[in-house]
Design a protein around this motif. Sequence first.
Motif, PDB file in Angstrom:
ATOM      1  N   CYS A  28      13.473  -5.015  -7.449  1.00 24.74           N
ATOM      2  CA  CYS A  28      12.873  -3.683  -7.282  1.00 24.74           C
ATOM      3  C   CYS A  28      11.353  -3.761  -7.375  1.00 24.74           C
ATOM      4  O   CYS A  28      10.649  -3.105  -6.608  1.00 24.74           O
ATOM      5  N   TRP A  29      10.827  -4.560  -8.311  1.00 24.62           N
ATOM      6  CA  TRP A  29       9.389  -4.683  -8.463  1.00 24.62           C
ATOM      7  C   TRP A  29       8.766  -5.303  -7.212  1.00 24.62           C
ATOM      8  O   TRP A  29       7.742  -4.833  -6.720  1.00 24.62           O
ATOM      9  N   ARG A  30       9.387  -6.368  -6.691  1.00 25.14           N
ATOM     10  CA  ARG A  30       8.846  -7.010  -5.491  1.00 25.14           C
ATOM     11  C   ARG A  30       8.858  -6.058  -4.304  1.00 25.14           C
ATOM     12  O   ARG A  30       7.908  -6.026  -3.517  1.00 25.14           O
ATOM     13  N   ARG A  31       9.919  -5.297  -4.169  1.00 25.47           N
ATOM     14  CA  ARG A  31      10.009  -4.343  -3.061  1.00 25.47           C
ATOM     15  C   ARG A  31       8.940  -3.255  -3.190  1.00 25.47           C
ATOM     16  O   ARG A  31       8.261  -2.913  -2.218  1.00 25.47           O
ATOM     17  N   ALA A  32       8.746  -2.728  -4.398  1.00 32.71           N
ATOM     18  CA  ALA A  32       7.739  -1.698  -4.617  1.00 32.71           C
ATOM     19  C   ALA A  32       6.335  -2.260  -4.402  1.00 32.71           C
ATOM     20  O   ALA A  32       5.473  -1.587  -3.826  1.00 32.71           O
ATOM     21  N   HIS A  33       6.103  -3.479  -4.830  1.00 33.91           N
ATOM     22  CA  HIS A  33       4.797  -4.111  -4.641  1.00 33.91           C
ATOM     23  C   HIS A  33       4.501  -4.278  -3.161  1.00 33.91           C
ATOM     24  O   HIS A  33       3.394  -3.984  -2.693  1.00 33.91           O
ATOM     25  N   ARG A  34       5.478  -4.728  -2.403  1.00 37.30           N
ATOM     26  CA  ARG A  34       5.312  -4.901  -0.957  1.00 37.30           C
ATOM     27  C   ARG A  34       5.015  -3.566  -0.280  1.00 37.30           C
ATOM     28  O   ARG A  34       4.128  -3.467   0.570  1.00 37.30           O
ATOM     29  N   ARG A  35       5.733  -2.518  -0.664  1.00 35.20           N
ATOM     30  CA  ARG A  35       5.520  -1.196  -0.069  1.00 35.20           C
ATOM     31  C   ARG A  35       4.160  -0.621  -0.448  1.00 35.20           C
ATOM     32  O   ARG A  35       3.515   0.049   0.361  1.00 35.20           O
ATOM     33  N   ALA A  36       3.705  -0.879  -1.668  1.00 41.33           N
ATOM     34  CA  ALA A  36       2.429  -0.326  -2.119  1.00 41.33           C
ATOM     35  C   ALA A  36       1.251  -0.943  -1.374  1.00 41.33           C
ATOM     36  O   ALA A  36       0.271  -0.268  -1.094  1.00 41.33           O
ATOM     37  N   TRP A  37       1.342  -2.223  -1.044  1.00 42.38           N
ATOM     38  CA  TRP A  37       0.232  -2.902  -0.394  1.00 42.38           C
ATOM     39  C   TRP A  37       0.356  -2.932   1.124  1.00 42.38           C
ATOM     40  O   TRP A  37      -0.503  -3.493   1.800  1.00 42.38           O
ATOM     41  N   ARG A  38       1.388  -2.329   1.679  1.00 43.59           N
ATOM     42  CA  ARG A  38       1.520  -2.244   3.127  1.00 43.59           C
ATOM     43  C   ARG A  38       0.411  -1.341   3.655  1.00 43.59           C
ATOM     44  O   ARG A  38       0.030  -0.358   3.036  1.00 43.59           O
ATOM     45  N   SER A  39      -0.093  -1.672   4.826  1.00 45.71           N
ATOM     46  CA  SER A  39      -1.191  -0.898   5.397  1.00 45.71           C
ATOM     47  C   SER A  39      -0.720   0.514   5.736  1.00 45.71           C
ATOM     48  O   SER A  39       0.234   0.697   6.485  1.00 45.71           O
ATOM     49  N   PRO A  40      -1.411   1.543   5.204  1.00 47.29           N
ATOM     50  CA  PRO A  40      -0.976   2.921   5.415  1.00 47.29           C
ATOM     51  C   PRO A  40      -1.329   3.488   6.794  1.00 47.29           C
ATOM     52  O   PRO A  40      -0.832   4.521   7.177  1.00 47.29           O
ATOM     53  N   GLY A  41      -2.188   2.834   7.521  1.00 52.92           N
ATOM     54  CA  GLY A  41      -2.610   3.328   8.826  1.00 52.92           C
ATOM     55  C   GLY A  41      -4.099   3.082   9.005  1.00 52.92           C
ATOM     56  O   GLY A  41      -4.857   3.014   8.035  1.00 52.92           O
ATOM     57  N   ARG A  42      -4.519   2.968  10.242  1.00 56.98           N
ATOM     58  CA  ARG A  42      -5.901   2.597  10.525  1.00 56.98           C
ATOM     59  C   ARG A  42      -6.905   3.603   9.964  1.00 56.98           C
ATOM     60  O   ARG A  42      -7.898   3.213   9.349  1.00 56.98           O
ATOM     61  N   GLU A  43      -6.677   4.899  10.167  1.00 57.63           N
ATOM     62  CA  GLU A  43      -7.623   5.915   9.712  1.00 57.63           C
ATOM     63  C   GLU A  43      -7.769   5.915   8.196  1.00 57.63           C
ATOM     64  O   GLU A  43      -8.879   6.027   7.660  1.00 57.63           O
ATOM     65  N   ILE A  44      -6.660   5.784   7.509  1.00 59.02           N
ATOM     66  CA  ILE A  44      -6.692   5.796   6.048  1.00 59.02           C
ATOM     67  C   ILE A  44      -7.402   4.553   5.523  1.00 59.02           C
ATOM     68  O   ILE A  44      -8.206   4.634   4.590  1.00 59.02           O
ATOM     69  N   VAL A  45      -7.127   3.409   6.143  1.00 58.66           N
ATOM     70  CA  VAL A  45      -7.784   2.173   5.722  1.00 58.66           C
ATOM     71  C   VAL A  45      -9.289   2.275   5.922  1.00 58.66           C
ATOM     72  O   VAL A  45     -10.071   1.902   5.042  1.00 58.66           O
ATOM     73  N   LEU A  46      -9.719   2.799   7.061  1.00 55.73           N
ATOM     74  CA  LEU A  46     -11.148   2.933   7.323  1.00 55.73           C
ATOM     75  C   LEU A  46     -11.814   3.908   6.350  1.00 55.73           C
ATOM     76  O   LEU A  46     -12.930   3.666   5.880  1.00 55.73           O
ATOM     77  N   ARG A  47     -11.114   4.996   6.023  1.00 55.15           N
ATOM     78  CA  ARG A  47     -11.659   5.964   5.070  1.00 55.15           C
ATOM     79  C   ARG A  47     -11.782   5.345   3.672  1.00 55.15           C
ATOM     80  O   ARG A  47     -12.789   5.513   2.994  1.00 55.15           O
ATOM     81  N   ARG A  48     -10.743   4.617   3.253  1.00 57.43           N
ATOM     82  CA  ARG A  48     -10.795   3.963   1.950  1.00 57.43           C
ATOM     83  C   ARG A  48     -11.878   2.892   1.912  1.00 57.43           C
ATOM     84  O   ARG A  48     -12.568   2.736   0.898  1.00 57.43           O
ATOM     85  N   LEU A  49     -12.031   2.150   3.004  1.00 58.22           N
ATOM     86  CA  LEU A  49     -13.052   1.113   3.063  1.00 58.22           C
ATOM     87  C   LEU A  49     -14.450   1.712   2.955  1.00 58.22           C
ATOM     88  O   LEU A  49     -15.296   1.202   2.212  1.00 58.22           O
ATOM     89  N   ALA A  50     -14.686   2.811   3.661  1.00 59.38           N
ATOM     90  CA  ALA A  50     -15.992   3.471   3.589  1.00 59.38           C
ATOM     91  C   ALA A  50     -16.260   3.979   2.171  1.00 59.38           C
ATOM     92  O   ALA A  50     -17.373   3.815   1.639  1.00 59.38           O
ATOM     93  N   ARG A  51     -15.264   4.576   1.549  1.00 61.80           N
ATOM     94  CA  ARG A  51     -15.448   5.096   0.181  1.00 61.80           C
ATOM     95  C   ARG A  51     -15.666   3.961  -0.810  1.00 61.80           C
ATOM     96  O   ARG A  51     -16.482   4.065  -1.723  1.00 61.80           O
ATOM     97  N   ALA A  52     -14.935   2.860  -0.627  1.00 61.52           N
ATOM     98  CA  ALA A  52     -15.101   1.709  -1.512  1.00 61.52           C
ATOM     99  C   ALA A  52     -16.508   1.141  -1.389  1.00 61.52           C
ATOM    100  O   ALA A  52     -17.128   0.782  -2.395  1.00 61.52           O
ATOM    101  N   GLU A  53     -17.044   1.089  -0.172  1.00 62.18           N
ATOM    102  CA  GLU A  53     -18.407   0.586   0.016  1.00 62.18           C
ATOM    103  C   GLU A  53     -19.432   1.521  -0.621  1.00 62.18           C
ATOM    104  O   GLU A  53     -20.426   1.065  -1.171  1.00 62.18           O
TER     105      GLU A  53
END
Length: 71
Positions: free
Chosen positions: A26-51
């Motif tokens: 269960c932990w491995r499955r949840a870890h895999r799902r948590a780090w899966r890419s949520p989508g291009r727009e969300i990744v770009l928004r998170r990357l900009a905020r992180a920077e």
Amino acid sequence: MTTPLGHNGGPPLEDPDPDEGYRLHCWRRAHRRAWRSPGREIVLRRLARAEELGMSYRDYTLEILERGRYL
């Protein structure tokens, strides 16, 4: 039967856990799902905020996953 180096050969201190394998699955499955890419727009928004905050994308995403809210 040989005991590992440094072991006194006594009984185990903890009882064996019959659900350990299932929890690991269960932990491995949840870890895999948590780090899966949520989508291009969300990744770009998170990357900009992180920077903006001076963090890496991974650190920023980890904060979101740990706290359950955006910084």
